[in-house]
Write a protein that holds these residues in place. Structure first.
Motif, PDB file in Angstrom:
ATOM      1  N   UNK A   3       0.843  -1.184   0.000  1.00 43.74           N
ATOM      2  CA  UNK A   3       0.000   0.000   0.000  1.00 43.74           C
ATOM      3  C   UNK A   3       0.884   1.242   0.000  1.00 43.74           C
ATOM      4  N   UNK A   4       0.306   2.348  -0.413  1.00 44.96           N
ATOM      5  CA  UNK A   4       1.008   3.626  -0.367  1.00 44.96           C
ATOM      6  C   UNK A   4       1.392   3.910   1.084  1.00 44.96           C
ATOM      7  N   UNK A   5       2.653   4.282   1.282  1.00 43.56           N
ATOM      8  CA  UNK A   5       3.160   4.567   2.616  1.00 43.56           C
ATOM      9  C   UNK A   5       3.918   3.406   3.243  1.00 43.56           C
ATOM     10  N   UNK A   6       3.762   2.191   2.702  1.00 42.21           N
ATOM     11  CA  UNK A   6       4.484   1.036   3.244  1.00 42.21           C
ATOM     12  C   UNK A   6       5.984   1.217   3.070  1.00 42.21           C
ATOM     13  N   UNK A   7       6.737   0.750   4.056  1.00 41.01           N
ATOM     14  CA  UNK A   7       8.187   0.664   3.927  1.00 41.01           C
ATOM     15  C   UNK A   7       8.503  -0.741   3.450  1.00 41.01           C
ATOM     16  N   UNK A   8       9.313  -0.837   2.420  1.00 36.38           N
ATOM     17  CA  UNK A   8       9.662  -2.127   1.837  1.00 36.38           C
ATOM     18  C   UNK A   8      11.182  -2.191   1.666  1.00 36.38           C
ATOM     19  N   UNK A   9      11.675  -3.388   1.441  1.00 35.23           N
ATOM     20  CA  UNK A   9      13.084  -3.559   1.133  1.00 35.23           C
ATOM     21  C   UNK A   9      13.163  -4.024  -0.317  1.00 35.23           C
ATOM     22  N   UNK A  10      13.823  -3.214  -1.120  1.00 40.54           N
ATOM     23  CA  UNK A  10      14.031  -3.509  -2.534  1.00 40.54           C
ATOM     24  C   UNK A  10      15.515  -3.800  -2.688  1.00 40.54           C
ATOM     25  N   UNK A  11      15.831  -5.018  -3.064  1.00 39.47           N
ATOM     26  CA  UNK A  11      17.217  -5.486  -3.047  1.00 39.47           C
ATOM     27  C   UNK A  11      18.194  -4.554  -3.750  1.00 39.47           C
ATOM     28  N   UNK A  12      17.775  -3.880  -4.767  1.00 35.56           N
ATOM     29  CA  UNK A  12      18.688  -3.015  -5.503  1.00 35.56           C
ATOM     30  C   UNK A  12      18.964  -1.677  -4.845  1.00 35.56           C
ATOM     31  N   UNK A  17      10.146   3.681   0.475  1.00 35.00           N
ATOM     32  CA  UNK A  17       8.745   3.939   0.802  1.00 35.00           C
ATOM     33  C   UNK A  17       7.948   3.866  -0.490  1.00 35.00           C
ATOM     34  N   UNK A  18       6.770   3.222  -0.424  1.00 35.18           N
ATOM     35  CA  UNK A  18       5.870   3.190  -1.570  1.00 35.18           C
ATOM     36  C   UNK A  18       5.163   4.540  -1.594  1.00 35.18           C
ATOM     37  N   UNK A  19       5.530   5.385  -2.562  1.00 34.70           N
ATOM     38  CA  UNK A  19       4.941   6.721  -2.663  1.00 34.70           C
ATOM     39  C   UNK A  19       3.627   6.714  -3.440  1.00 34.70           C
ATOM     40  N   UNK A  20       3.507   5.775  -4.371  1.00 34.13           N
ATOM     41  CA  UNK A  20       2.318   5.766  -5.224  1.00 34.13           C
ATOM     42  C   UNK A  20       2.203   4.404  -5.894  1.00 34.13           C
ATOM     43  N   UNK A  21       1.017   4.085  -6.334  1.00 36.28           N
ATOM     44  CA  UNK A  21       0.771   2.935  -7.194  1.00 36.28           C
ATOM     45  C   UNK A  21      -0.033   3.489  -8.353  1.00 36.28           C
ATOM     46  N   UNK A  22       0.574   3.435  -9.534  1.00 41.84           N
ATOM     47  CA  UNK A  22      -0.088   4.061 -10.678  1.00 41.84           C
ATOM     48  C   UNK A  22       0.053   3.204 -11.930  1.00 41.84           C
ATOM     49  N   UNK A  30      -0.219  -1.416 -20.687  1.00 39.75           N
ATOM     50  CA  UNK A  30      -0.482  -0.691 -19.448  1.00 39.75           C
ATOM     51  C   UNK A  30      -0.430  -1.663 -18.276  1.00 39.75           C
ATOM     52  N   UNK A  31       0.358  -1.282 -17.270  1.00 36.83           N
ATOM     53  CA  UNK A  31       0.502  -2.096 -16.056  1.00 36.83           C
ATOM     54  C   UNK A  31       0.488  -1.181 -14.837  1.00 36.83           C
ATOM     55  N   UNK A  32       0.180  -1.790 -13.695  1.00 38.04           N
ATOM     56  CA  UNK A  32       0.281  -1.076 -12.416  1.00 38.04           C
ATOM     57  C   UNK A  32       1.738  -1.108 -11.966  1.00 38.04           C
ATOM     58  N   UNK A  33       2.225   0.033 -11.491  1.00 37.70           N
ATOM     59  CA  UNK A  33       3.603   0.171 -11.031  1.00 37.70           C
ATOM     60  C   UNK A  33       3.639   0.716  -9.619  1.00 37.70           C
ATOM     61  N   UNK A  34       4.582   0.193  -8.822  1.00 28.57           N
ATOM     62  CA  UNK A  34       4.908   0.828  -7.553  1.00 28.57           C
ATOM     63  C   UNK A  34       5.854   1.974  -7.863  1.00 28.57           C
ATOM     64  N   UNK A  45      15.543  10.270  -5.776  1.00 26.88           N
ATOM     65  CA  UNK A  45      15.480   9.202  -6.763  1.00 26.88           C
ATOM     66  C   UNK A  45      14.106   8.559  -6.701  1.00 26.88           C
ATOM     67  N   UNK A  46      13.498   8.348  -7.842  1.00 25.27           N
ATOM     68  CA  UNK A  46      12.215   7.677  -7.923  1.00 25.27           C
ATOM     69  C   UNK A  46      12.389   6.416  -8.748  1.00 25.27           C
ATOM     70  N   UNK A  47      11.854   5.314  -8.239  1.00 28.50           N
ATOM     71  CA  UNK A  47      11.970   4.016  -8.898  1.00 28.50           C
ATOM     72  C   UNK A  47      10.567   3.531  -9.204  1.00 28.50           C
ATOM     73  N   UNK A  48      10.354   3.087 -10.429  1.00 29.81           N
ATOM     74  CA  UNK A  48       9.073   2.500 -10.810  1.00 29.81           C
ATOM     75  C   UNK A  48       9.288   1.027 -11.125  1.00 29.81           C
ATOM     76  N   UNK A  49       8.498   0.180 -10.475  1.00 27.18           N
ATOM     77  CA  UNK A  49       8.611  -1.261 -10.659  1.00 27.18           C
ATOM     78  C   UNK A  49       7.222  -1.839 -10.862  1.00 27.18           C
ATOM     79  N   UNK A  50       7.055  -2.677 -11.898  1.00 25.82           N
ATOM     80  CA  UNK A  50       5.736  -3.296 -12.097  1.00 25.82           C
ATOM     81  C   UNK A  50       5.291  -4.073 -10.858  1.00 25.82           C
ATOM     82  N   UNK A  51       4.044  -3.926 -10.493  1.00 27.99           N
ATOM     83  CA  UNK A  51       3.487  -4.614  -9.341  1.00 27.99           C
ATOM     84  C   UNK A  51       3.605  -6.126  -9.514  1.00 27.99           C
TER      85      UNK A  51
END
Length: 175
Positions: A3-12, A17-22, A30-34, A45-51
């Motif tokens: 969810x937006x606001x979750x703290x996650x660990x992204x190996x790279x 923090x998940x700022x948005x899901x769009x 078209x896909x949903x991205x974190x 830095x902003x990172x977009x990763x497919x859900x």
């Protein structure tokens, strides 16, 4: 799904923090991205990763109970030391990339103990081993600190203390 606001660990990139899901469209698909933001990044830095990306390890920040269990694991021996540096680096890096925090802690435990042993013999710690240890400290130790509501320095001191009490010789500046 996070969810937006979750703290996650992204190996790279470590803790984000998940700022948005769009929804985003690339090459007509078209896909949903974190939309992620590393919490330690001052340059926004902003990172977009497919859900639905199953090739990248992304996990929710550990809870306090898991953090305490992982921290306690430093009272036990780590994993078996592999004498061949190239094979050791490959095996340890593979463990780090699985995202299994307990296994990663065991690698850190082993590396910290071996680093101390090598430095006590006035030898140099392998650069590959040092890089792996630094990566673990930059991600796992910070995650432990957040989950236990303390600082990374306090985590390092706690681990040093645990290793000292489990080692017959005093452990100096292992981290």
């Amino acid at each position: 799904m996070f969810k937006i606001g979750d703290l996650i660990v992204y190996s790279g990139h470590g803790i984000c923090r998940v700022d948005d899901i769009s929804d985003k469209t690339y090459a007509g698909i078209t896909k949903a991205y974190y939309v992620l933001h590393p919490i330690e990044n001052n340059q926004k830095l902003t990172i977009s990763i497919p859900v639905d990306n199953d090739k990248i390890v992304i996990v929710k920040l550990m809870d306090q109970e898991e953090a305490e269990t992982i921290l306690e694991s430093f009272n036990s021996a780590g994993i078996n030391w592999i004498e061949k540096p190239q094979l050791r680096s490959q095996v340890f890096n593979n463990i780090v990339h699985t995202g299994n925090r307990m296994d990663i802690a065991k690698v850190a435990n082993t590396l910290l103990r071996k680093k101390h042993e090598i430095e006590m013999a006035s030898r140099k710690f392998y650069q590959q081993d040092s890089r792996i240890l630094t990566t673990i400290q930059n991600i796992l130790f910070k995650e432990l600190a957040i989950s236990l509501n303390t600082s990374p320095d306090a985590i390092i001191e706690k681990i040093k203390s645990m290793l000292r009490s489990n080692d017959k010789t005093a452990v100096q500046d292992i981290c």
